[in-house]
Motif scaffolding. Sequence first.
Motif, short mmCIF file in Angstrom:
data_model
loop_
_atom_site.label_atom_id
_atom_site.label_comp_id
_atom_site.label_asym_id
_atom_site.label_seq_id
_atom_site.Cartn_x
_atom_site.Cartn_y
_atom_site.Cartn_z
N TYR A 1 -26.76 13.18 20.96
CA TYR A 1 -27.03 12.61 22.27
C TYR A 1 -28.00 11.44 22.12
CZ TYR A 1 -24.95 16.85 24.24
OH TYR A 1 -24.09 17.87 24.56
N CYS B 1 -24.91 11.34 27.62
CA CYS B 1 -24.18 10.47 26.70
C CYS B 1 -24.19 11.12 25.32
CB CYS B 1 -24.85 9.10 26.64
SG CYS B 1 -23.88 7.83 25.83
N LEU C 1 -22.92 4.84 20.92
CA LEU C 1 -23.22 5.52 22.17
C LEU C 1 -23.52 4.55 23.31
CD1 LEU C 1 -25.42 8.59 21.13
CD2 LEU C 1 -23.11 8.60 22.04
N GLY C 2 -24.40 3.60 23.08
CA GLY C 2 -24.79 2.73 24.17
C GLY C 2 -25.10 1.32 23.72
N CYS D 1 -24.42 3.81 28.47
CA CYS D 1 -23.56 4.70 27.71
C CYS D 1 -22.14 4.16 27.79
CB CYS D 1 -23.62 6.12 28.27
SG CYS D 1 -22.55 7.31 27.40
N ALA E 1 -19.31 6.70 29.15
CA ALA E 1 -19.39 7.24 30.51
C ALA E 1 -18.76 6.24 31.48
CB ALA E 1 -20.84 7.51 30.89
N GLY F 1 -18.23 1.23 30.74
CA GLY F 1 -19.26 2.24 30.53
C GLY F 1 -20.04 2.50 31.80
N GLU G 1 -25.68 7.85 37.99
CA GLU G 1 -24.81 7.10 37.09
C GLU G 1 -24.29 5.86 37.82
OE1 GLU G 1 -20.33 7.78 35.44
OE2 GLU G 1 -21.80 9.29 34.78
#
Length: 334
Positions: free
Chosen positions: A249, A272, A281-282, A296, A299, A304, A322
């Motif tokens: 994560y 994430c 991831l981001g 992220c 997501a 994203g 989010e």
Amino acid sequence: MTFCGSSFGKGPAFRTGLVVLLSVIAPALAIAATHRASYAAPLRFGHLYLAQGADIVGRVYRYPLRADGFPSKNPDGVLNLPFRYPGGIAIGPDGDLYVSSSGTANGCKNESKCFVEVFAPGASGNAVPIRILYVPAQPQYIAVDQDGYLDVSVLRGPGVYVYAPGASGNDRPVKEIASGADALAASHGVAYIQTSDAVVGVPEHASGQPTTFLYPPGEGPSSNGVATDWEQLYAAYYAPFRPNGYQFYLAVGEYRLDRPGRPFRVVKGSGCRVSAEGGALGYGLAAYKHYLFEQCIDAGGPAGAVLVYDAEKVGWQAPLLELPGGNGGVAVGP
């Protein structure tokens, strides 16, 4: 009189208290004077900026922030970019919005793809940039400090170029820093360069020794996210979910700028994740008051999402909100 709960007369105790008081005030006044010389007044942050790009239309969305720093669910402004591949965004000391064009996967093939555009504060719709800076290689991450020095990381080249305030056209950098960058931040004349296993602070235009901010033992590597709020440093990295260790994560280490080393606080977000086989991831991180804004790429939709976390809560937590987008950068400004 009474000061800080203690009573002072005009005798030795009063004189001692006065000396102590002046010893505290004098350094504070010196620091304040230095800051006033650096920039006229601090920005009044009021918006969260999220850039989106890649194979969809390039845009920058502007979300209002409450007094405590929490964002609205709906943007109050959208800037349409004249290119599809923003590599990063940053806010300058006057509130200008900086956007780098990362070109295409093949890199810069001509001048029109190698640039950083600067937009006036509050620019929206089809606004045109107030200036354009051409850079000698494909730009990606960018950062601007309180004095307006611009740091630009490039995919091919020496690493990070530093440009003087107001640079435009074909102005040359004032410094080149030989370091690859997974992300960039800047504060008070220092470029904070995220590498695979740490964040290194390097003076932008003066001499000085670098400082190093490390992740907790057994955690990492970096995950394309570093930010400052001009007092603290925030860095995103991979954190294994124990006990099985199969999932990773995004965690954010929080550091005081004047205290390199390990973070004094770690926030671990559960929104994430990626498997142990790897993957990004981001692509962005910002912080303001009580909240972290963590991009992220897995997501939300095709651009994203940005996940909002409590910056003062230690350990694991679920995202509070989010917001769609952010794969082209995250920033906080007026």
